[in-house]
Design a protein around this motif. Structure first.
Motif, PDB file in Angstrom:
ATOM      1  N   ASP A 339       0.852  -1.183   0.000  1.00 15.19           N
ATOM      2  CA  ASP A 339       0.000   0.000   0.000  1.00 15.19           C
ATOM      3  C   ASP A 339       0.889   1.235   0.000  1.00 15.19           C
ATOM      4  OD1 ASP A 339      -2.400  -1.462   0.110  1.00 15.19           O
ATOM      5  OD2 ASP A 339      -2.271  -1.614   2.296  1.00 15.19           O
ATOM      6  N   VAL A 340       0.401   2.289  -0.630  1.00 12.04           N
ATOM      7  CA  VAL A 340       1.139   3.549  -0.713  1.00 12.04           C
ATOM      8  C   VAL A 340       0.298   4.650  -0.084  1.00 12.04           C
ATOM      9  CG1 VAL A 340       2.093   5.295  -2.274  1.00 12.04           C
ATOM     10  CG2 VAL A 340       2.425   2.860  -2.765  1.00 12.04           C
ATOM     11  N   SER A 341       0.948   5.482   0.723  1.00 13.99           N
ATOM     12  CA  SER A 341       0.293   6.645   1.330  1.00 13.99           C
ATOM     13  C   SER A 341       0.926   7.908   0.783  1.00 13.99           C
ATOM     14  CB  SER A 341       0.435   6.606   2.854  1.00 13.99           C
ATOM     15  OG  SER A 341      -0.118   7.780   3.443  1.00 13.99           O
ATOM     16  N   LEU A 342       0.111   8.921   0.558  1.00 20.01           N
ATOM     17  CA  LEU A 342       0.584  10.214   0.084  1.00 20.01           C
ATOM     18  C   LEU A 342       0.483  11.284   1.166  1.00 20.01           C
ATOM     19  CD1 LEU A 342      -1.117  10.150  -3.447  1.00 20.01           C
ATOM     20  CD2 LEU A 342       1.140   9.292  -2.794  1.00 20.01           C
ATOM     21  N   ASP A 343       0.013  10.882   2.362  1.00 19.05           N
ATOM     22  CA  ASP A 343      -0.185  11.855   3.441  1.00 19.05           C
ATOM     23  C   ASP A 343       0.451  11.395   4.753  1.00 19.05           C
ATOM     24  OD1 ASP A 343      -1.892   9.806   4.154  1.00 19.05           O
ATOM     25  OD2 ASP A 343      -3.739  10.959   3.871  1.00 19.05           O
ATOM     26  N   GLY A 344       1.559  10.671   4.652  1.00 21.81           N
ATOM     27  CA  GLY A 344       2.286  10.284   5.862  1.00 21.81           C
ATOM     28  C   GLY A 344       1.665   9.166   6.655  1.00 21.81           C
ATOM     29  N   ASP A 347      -3.920   7.780   5.161  1.00 24.70           N
ATOM     30  CA  ASP A 347      -4.718   7.036   4.181  1.00 24.70           C
ATOM     31  C   ASP A 347      -3.786   6.219   3.291  1.00 24.70           C
ATOM     32  OD1 ASP A 347      -7.424   8.186   4.741  1.00 24.70           O
ATOM     33  OD2 ASP A 347      -6.405  10.044   4.149  1.00 24.70           O
ATOM     34  N   TRP A 348      -4.260   5.050   2.883  1.00 20.30           N
ATOM     35  CA  TRP A 348      -3.438   4.141   2.083  1.00 20.30           C
ATOM     36  C   TRP A 348      -4.196   3.724   0.819  1.00 20.30           C
ATOM     37  CZ3 TRP A 348       1.548   3.203   3.447  1.00 20.30           C
ATOM     38  CH2 TRP A 348       1.913   3.509   4.777  1.00 20.30           C
ATOM     39  N   ARG A 349      -3.445   3.575  -0.267  1.00 19.29           N
ATOM     40  CA  ARG A 349      -3.998   3.090  -1.527  1.00 19.29           C
ATOM     41  C   ARG A 349      -3.242   1.824  -1.943  1.00 19.29           C
ATOM     42  NH1 ARG A 349      -4.043   8.513  -5.371  1.00 19.29           N
ATOM     43  NH2 ARG A 349      -4.577  10.047  -3.756  1.00 19.29           N
ATOM     44  N   PRO A 350      -3.945   0.806  -2.442  1.00 19.30           N
ATOM     45  CA  PRO A 350      -3.233  -0.404  -2.882  1.00 19.30           C
ATOM     46  C   PRO A 350      -2.438  -0.132  -4.152  1.00 19.30           C
ATOM     47  CG  PRO A 350      -5.574  -0.560  -3.393  1.00 19.30           C
ATOM     48  CD  PRO A 350      -5.414   0.679  -2.570  1.00 19.30           C
ATOM     49  N   ALA A 351      -1.183  -0.532  -4.152  1.00 22.48           N
ATOM     50  CA  ALA A 351      -0.356  -0.446  -5.351  1.00 22.48           C
ATOM     51  C   ALA A 351      -0.543  -1.724  -6.166  1.00 22.48           C
ATOM     52  CB  ALA A 351       1.112  -0.268  -4.970  1.00 22.48           C
ATOM     53  N   ARG A 352      -0.104  -1.682  -7.410  1.00 18.64           N
ATOM     54  CA  ARG A 352      -0.191  -2.871  -8.259  1.00 18.64           C
ATOM     55  C   ARG A 352       1.226  -3.402  -8.490  1.00 18.64           C
ATOM     56  NH1 ARG A 352       1.236  -1.399 -13.528  1.00 18.64           N
ATOM     57  NH2 ARG A 352       1.234   0.867 -13.886  1.00 18.64           N
TER      58      ARG A 352
END
Length: 428
Positions: A339-344, A347-352
């Motif tokens: 998962d990647v977060s852009l706000d430290g 919140d997390w987004r799944p990477a591919r």
């Protein structure tokens, strides 16, 4: 509907006119509609003949070894001069920010030496097996090439990788924070075949493996791991090992810390206890906050890092589409999610993942994002097939203290500034 064949006829002049009128082709239709073309109509870079297309280039060379394009001359291993007192016992770091995919080119694989590079003559090199065996043996290189061989893609990570970051952010560059890492295809003889040839005696449970360098680098290795998946390797990425990687022989210990991957392998002694009792593995203990020490912490923990954008790979194109790329790995076998977060980390987004999914190899991940020019705190967090989750730096410090330099698998944070630059930072 099938169009008549004449509909597909397109002269070179009509093609160039269409490109000039329509802008850059090849982007997705959705994004091409949203973003203006980067080059104005009539861009000479596409409309006018370029020098390299109007003359003959150099031909093949007899006896040459291929090198990268001159424009890529900056993609090299680098050192931290103040790290050690002498370069013969130092480190050079893999330029992770310049690479993609999972395979590290041979000339960019990081180096770690204890007494410099041993320049070994293969015809004069020998591998000895002795100790608790039925018959001690000495092998030449030609002897070893007669054994069945295997090919495995494996990551190799130094136990001290990211070690300077234990107490907080130190170095601005993924090459220096995480660059004691590479991943190549190794070819060699399974260690179990050579041990079987010598015959293991009752009570055998540990090996002492030793290199031919000036330091006589030696480490203890559990026999169970040796019989499971270790290789005596003589090739990497198809060619012979490089001298700095142990030519002509090195040990490959998949998923375990790099100090066990003995280079210039010359001797294996079979015993019934770890040579740590003779101060071998005790060199790699880790002091915990309660006064106890971790010992025999061989397996590398689940880990990931964003390699681009990063301090050495800033965002140069301004706002708009941004491909976030990185690597994940685990000594347990596979990294199964990132998962990647852009706000430290809020919140997390799944990477591919993209590319091969191999045990004990790196995995390449991507997140396709849209940067609005604001400040981002970019992180990645990996999980592995053993169910382990990459910890934050605070979580790791709470469990293991701040006195170690080994096995730092904490989440890394890059601050992306509005001007596109990045720096290594701490977040609470």
């Amino acid at each position: 509907m099938i169009l008549p064949r004449k509909s597909f006829r397109l002269s070179r002049r009509r093609l160039l006119k269409g490109l000039a009128a329509g802008g850059v082709l090849g982007a997705s239709s959705a994004r091409a509609a949203e973003a203006p073309a980067e080059a104005p109509a009539g861009d000479p870079a596409i409309l006018e003949p370029r020098p390299w297309s109007t003359s003959l280039g150099p031909g093949v060379e007899d006896g040459s070894y291929g090198v990268p394009a001159p424009q890529e001359a900056h993609v090299v291993r680098r050192t931290v001069p103040w790290l050690t007192a002498d370069p013969a016992a130092s480190v050079s770091f893999t330029p992770l920010h310049e690479l993609d995919g999972i395979i590290t080119p041979n000339g960019l694989c990081f180096e770690r030496h204890h007494s410099g590079i041993a320049e070994v003559e293969p015809d004069g090199h020998r591998l000895m097996i002795h100790g608790l065996v039925g018959r001690p043996l000495i092998f030449t290189m030609r002897d070893l090439l007669r054994f069945p061989r295997e090919s495995h893609v494996c990551f190799l990570e130094c136990a001290a990788n990211t070690g300077m970051e234990w107490r907080g952010a130190q170095l601005d560059g993924v090459q220096f924070t995480h660059g004691m890492l590479h991943c190549v295809e190794y070819v060699g003889v399974p260690l179990r075949h050579v041990l079987a040839e010598a015959g293991l005696r009752a009570g055998a449970s540990w090996l002492l493996v030793e290199g031919a360098d000036g330091a006589g680098m030696s480490r203890s290795l559990p026999l169970a791991k040796a019989l499971e998946d270790c290789l005596i390797a003589f090739r990497m990425n198809g060619e012979a090992l490089r001298p700095e990687q142990g030519y002509p022989l090195r040990l490959v210990v998949p998923g375990w810390e790099g100090n066990l991957w003995i280079k210039w392998l010359r001797r294996i002694e079979v015993g019934d206890a770890p040579w740590g009792q003779r101060e071998e593995t005790s060199r790699y203990t880790e002091l915990l906050p309660d006064g106890r020490a971790r010992r025999h912490s061989f397996e590398m923990e689940v880990k990931s890092v964003v390699t681009s954008p990063s301090p050495q790979a800033p965002v140069r194109h301004g706002k708009g589409p941004l491909v976030i790329s990185g690597l994940a790995w685990s000594g347990a076998g596979r990294a199964t999610r990132v998962d990647v977060s852009l706000d430290g980390g809020r919140d997390w987004r799944p990477a591919r993942f993209s590319g091969p999914d191999l045990r004990f190899a790196l995995r390449r991940f991507y997140l396709d994002a849209e940067w609005d020019g604001s400040e981002w705190l970019i992180q990645s967090r990996a999980m592995d097939e053993a169910g382990r989750i990459q910890p934050t730096r605070r979580q790791l410090q709470a469990a293991r203290g701040v006195n170690s330099i080994y096995h730092n698998n904490a989440i890394q944070t890059w601050r992306l500034a509005p001007d596109g630059s990045l720096e290594n930072v701490d977040v609470e």
